[in-house]
Design a protein around this motif. Structure first.
Motif, PDB file in Angstrom:
ATOM      1  N   THR A  43       0.863  -1.186   0.000  1.00 53.18           N
ATOM      2  CA  THR A  43       0.000   0.000   0.000  1.00 53.18           C
ATOM      3  C   THR A  43       0.898   1.234   0.000  1.00 53.18           C
ATOM      4  O   THR A  43       1.616   1.475   0.975  1.00 53.18           O
ATOM      5  CB  THR A  43      -0.927   0.006   1.225  1.00 53.18           C
ATOM      6  OG1 THR A  43      -0.157  -0.169   2.414  1.00 53.18           O
ATOM      7  CG2 THR A  43      -1.930  -1.120   1.139  1.00 53.18           C
ATOM      8  N   THR A  63      -3.718  12.629  -0.409  1.00 55.74           N
ATOM      9  CA  THR A  63      -4.145  11.703   0.649  1.00 55.74           C
ATOM     10  C   THR A  63      -4.493  10.324   0.101  1.00 55.74           C
ATOM     11  O   THR A  63      -5.198   9.565   0.758  1.00 55.74           O
ATOM     12  CB  THR A  63      -5.361  12.271   1.395  1.00 55.74           C
ATOM     13  OG1 THR A  63      -6.451  12.457   0.466  1.00 55.74           O
ATOM     14  CG2 THR A  63      -5.033  13.601   2.046  1.00 55.74           C
ATOM     15  N   VAL A  65      -3.656   6.494  -0.922  1.00 56.88           N
ATOM     16  CA  VAL A  65      -2.766   5.351  -0.791  1.00 56.88           C
ATOM     17  C   VAL A  65      -3.315   4.240  -1.674  1.00 56.88           C
ATOM     18  O   VAL A  65      -4.481   3.850  -1.547  1.00 56.88           O
ATOM     19  CB  VAL A  65      -2.651   4.888   0.677  1.00 56.88           C
ATOM     20  CG1 VAL A  65      -1.982   3.522   0.759  1.00 56.88           C
ATOM     21  CG2 VAL A  65      -1.866   5.899   1.495  1.00 56.88           C
ATOM     22  N   TYR A  73      -7.352   3.754  -0.555  1.00 54.91           N
ATOM     23  CA  TYR A  73      -7.572   4.598   0.620  1.00 54.91           C
ATOM     24  C   TYR A  73      -7.404   6.061   0.214  1.00 54.91           C
ATOM     25  O   TYR A  73      -6.321   6.471  -0.195  1.00 54.91           O
ATOM     26  CB  TYR A  73      -6.589   4.243   1.731  1.00 54.91           C
ATOM     27  CG  TYR A  73      -6.623   2.789   2.116  1.00 54.91           C
ATOM     28  CD1 TYR A  73      -7.694   2.257   2.819  1.00 54.91           C
ATOM     29  CD2 TYR A  73      -5.578   1.940   1.757  1.00 54.91           C
ATOM     30  CE1 TYR A  73      -7.730   0.920   3.160  1.00 54.91           C
ATOM     31  CE2 TYR A  73      -5.608   0.596   2.095  1.00 54.91           C
ATOM     32  CZ  TYR A  73      -6.679   0.092   2.797  1.00 54.91           C
ATOM     33  OH  TYR A  73      -6.700  -1.241   3.132  1.00 54.91           O
ATOM     34  N   ASN A  75      -8.138   8.835   2.180  1.00 51.68           N
ATOM     35  CA  ASN A  75      -8.008   9.794   3.283  1.00 51.68           C
ATOM     36  C   ASN A  75      -6.814   9.427   4.168  1.00 51.68           C
ATOM     37  O   ASN A  75      -6.882   9.540   5.388  1.00 51.68           O
ATOM     38  CB  ASN A  75      -9.290   9.847   4.112  1.00 51.68           C
ATOM     39  CG  ASN A  75      -9.341  11.057   5.019  1.00 51.68           C
ATOM     40  OD1 ASN A  75      -8.833  12.129   4.682  1.00 51.68           O
ATOM     41  ND2 ASN A  75      -9.946  10.899   6.184  1.00 51.68           N
ATOM     42  N   ALA A  76      -5.743   8.970   3.548  1.00 49.61           N
ATOM     43  CA  ALA A  76      -4.533   8.592   4.284  1.00 49.61           C
ATOM     44  C   ALA A  76      -3.631   9.821   4.401  1.00 49.61           C
ATOM     45  O   ALA A  76      -3.192  10.375   3.401  1.00 49.61           O
ATOM     46  CB  ALA A  76      -3.801   7.465   3.567  1.00 49.61           C
ATOM     47  N   ARG A  77      -3.350  10.231   5.619  1.00 45.77           N
ATOM     48  CA  ARG A  77      -2.581  11.456   5.845  1.00 45.77           C
ATOM     49  C   ARG A  77      -1.107  11.110   5.974  1.00 45.77           C
ATOM     50  O   ARG A  77      -0.715  10.335   6.837  1.00 45.77           O
ATOM     51  CB  ARG A  77      -3.106  12.174   7.095  1.00 45.77           C
ATOM     52  CG  ARG A  77      -4.612  12.396   7.017  1.00 45.77           C
ATOM     53  CD  ARG A  77      -5.146  13.231   8.132  1.00 45.77           C
ATOM     54  NE  ARG A  77      -6.597  13.376   8.010  1.00 45.77           N
ATOM     55  CZ  ARG A  77      -7.306  14.320   8.594  1.00 45.77           C
ATOM     56  NH1 ARG A  77      -6.702  15.222   9.358  1.00 45.77           N
ATOM     57  NH2 ARG A  77      -8.615  14.394   8.437  1.00 45.77           N
ATOM     58  N   ARG A  78      -0.319  11.731   5.116  1.00 45.97           N
ATOM     59  CA  ARG A  78       1.109  11.404   5.052  1.00 45.97           C
ATOM     60  C   ARG A  78       2.007  12.556   5.485  1.00 45.97           C
ATOM     61  O   ARG A  78       3.214  12.490   5.323  1.00 45.97           O
ATOM     62  CB  ARG A  78       1.464  10.945   3.622  1.00 45.97           C
ATOM     63  CG  ARG A  78       0.726   9.684   3.218  1.00 45.97           C
ATOM     64  CD  ARG A  78       1.156   9.167   1.868  1.00 45.97           C
ATOM     65  NE  ARG A  78       0.678   9.994   0.774  1.00 45.97           N
ATOM     66  CZ  ARG A  78       1.445  10.612  -0.105  1.00 45.97           C
ATOM     67  NH1 ARG A  78       2.769  10.500  -0.031  1.00 45.97           N
ATOM     68  NH2 ARG A  78       0.945  11.342  -1.075  1.00 45.97           N
ATOM     69  N   TYR A  94       2.836   2.677   3.255  1.00 45.73           N
ATOM     70  CA  TYR A  94       2.162   3.434   4.316  1.00 45.73           C
ATOM     71  C   TYR A  94       2.370   2.804   5.691  1.00 45.73           C
ATOM     72  O   TYR A  94       2.504   3.510   6.687  1.00 45.73           O
ATOM     73  CB  TYR A  94       0.671   3.547   4.007  1.00 45.73           C
ATOM     74  CG  TYR A  94      -0.046   4.548   4.887  1.00 45.73           C
ATOM     75  CD1 TYR A  94       0.186   5.917   4.733  1.00 45.73           C
ATOM     76  CD2 TYR A  94      -0.941   4.133   5.867  1.00 45.73           C
ATOM     77  CE1 TYR A  94      -0.465   6.843   5.521  1.00 45.73           C
ATOM     78  CE2 TYR A  94      -1.593   5.050   6.652  1.00 45.73           C
ATOM     79  CZ  TYR A  94      -1.346   6.408   6.485  1.00 45.73           C
ATOM     80  OH  TYR A  94      -1.990   7.318   7.281  1.00 45.73           O
ATOM     81  N   SER A  95       2.405   1.483   5.763  1.00 47.32           N
ATOM     82  CA  SER A  95       2.619   0.836   7.057  1.00 47.32           C
ATOM     83  C   SER A  95       4.010   1.130   7.600  1.00 47.32           C
ATOM     84  O   SER A  95       4.203   1.263   8.816  1.00 47.32           O
ATOM     85  CB  SER A  95       2.402  -0.676   6.944  1.00 47.32           C
ATOM     86  OG  SER A  95       3.344  -1.257   6.066  1.00 47.32           O
ATOM     87  N   GLN A  98       3.898   4.470   9.166  1.00 51.02           N
ATOM     88  CA  GLN A  98       3.324   4.373  10.512  1.00 51.02           C
ATOM     89  C   GLN A  98       4.373   3.888  11.516  1.00 51.02           C
ATOM     90  O   GLN A  98       4.412   4.366  12.659  1.00 51.02           O
ATOM     91  CB  GLN A  98       2.112   3.438  10.495  1.00 51.02           C
ATOM     92  CG  GLN A  98       0.931   3.993   9.728  1.00 51.02           C
ATOM     93  CD  GLN A  98      -0.193   2.986   9.581  1.00 51.02           C
ATOM     94  OE1 GLN A  98       0.039   1.805   9.306  1.00 51.02           O
ATOM     95  NE2 GLN A  98      -1.424   3.426   9.762  1.00 51.02           N
TER      96      GLN A  98
END
Length: 277
Positions: A43, A63, A65, A73, A75-78, A94-95, A98
């Motif tokens: 992702t 936003t 992903v 996705y 609405n993924a905030r980076r 993305y993981s 995180q």
């Protein structure tokens, strides 16, 4: 004979002789299951843009992903704050982003707990942007040497600090990739933005740009990336770091787009096609 459960809940019999008396078979099986490395990103987010301006540093990213080629996705905030004077943004897995965020938050909490003062307004013990950048360079290089890299290109924005711990007037903007390559610049872009957005930023950049000019330039670059990058989205975030105001990250919002350009709708090379690429 002993029973072992397989996936799906069914059971099968395994001979006890398949394991040695010392249990080396069990150890080998555990090592094989636990020794896992990241072989490819799954992702992923695309470009992050960064630029210095008169009073601070600004980052921008969309936003989206993607799960492979699926825009999954939206609405993924980076763009993530590290502390009151440091901000990061990252493209890639993305993981793993995180995991980087959790690592930096844990370090910030440790710094807070070991500081002389626990009061929120006393931030002299916080890491400055250049320290965070240098730390991430070491982390990325160490993970690369373990053949288990964090699949991210990270941009770090903020301010350096004075010898007494106070925030310096010197803004900082640096990047680190997944193998530990790191450098600083007045403008940076990761992912596809390094090919399309960065030349545009270099053409329009001035060291004395006002905040509004910097934001307009980043929005124009994000809009062009939305037109040209099939992993980009027009839902974006802008974040900035200033000495007086600290870190501020906007809520996601959508850019206006225009699809009536002649090149988008006219036939190609007189072939009588529908205008598609």
């Amino acid at each position: 004979m002993s029973l072992s459960l397989q996936s799906g809940g069914s059971s099968s019999r395994v001979s006890a002789s398949s394991f040695s008396a010392t249990g080396t078979g069990i150890v080998a099986a555990a090592n094989a299951a636990g020794n896992q490395v990241t072989t490819r990103p799954i992702t992923t987010g695309t470009s992050v843009l960064g630029i210095k301006y008169r009073n601070g540093v600004m980052l921008a990213a969309d936003t989206l992903v993607s799960y492979g080629s699926l825009a999954k996705y939206k609405n993924a905030r980076r763009l993530l704050p590290v502390n009151s004077r440091t901000l990061i943004g990252a493209s890639g897995e993305y993981s793993d982003l995180q995991s980087i965020s959790d690592l930096l938050i844990a370090n910030a909490l440790e710094d807070r707990c070991t500081a002389d003062s626990l009061y929120e307004e006393d931030n002299t013990n916080e890491e400055c942007a250049k320290e965070v950048w240098s730390y991430l360079r070491a982390v990325m290089y160490q993970r690369r040497n373990k053949m288990n890299p964090l699949w991210n290109d990270v941009i770090v924005a903020g301010f350096q600090q004075n010898p007494d711990g106070s925030t310096s007037d010197t803004p900082f903007l640096g990047t680190v990739d997944k193998i530990g390559t790191a450098y600083e610049d007045d403008m940076l872009a990761t992912g596809f933005g390094g090919y399309i957005a960065l030349p545009l930023m270099r053409e329009k950049y001035r060291p004395d740009m006002e905040e509004g000019e910097a934001r307009a330039l980043l929005e124009d670059c994000l809009r062009i990336l939305f037109y040209r990058d099939c992993r980009a989205l027009n839902r974006v975030q802008i974040a900035k770091v200033t000495k007086e105001g600290g870190v501020l990250v906007s809520e996601p919002y959508e850019l206006d787009t225009f699809w009536d350009y002649k090149g988008y709708v006219s036939t190609k090379a007189g072939m009588g096609t529908d205008g598609g690429w």
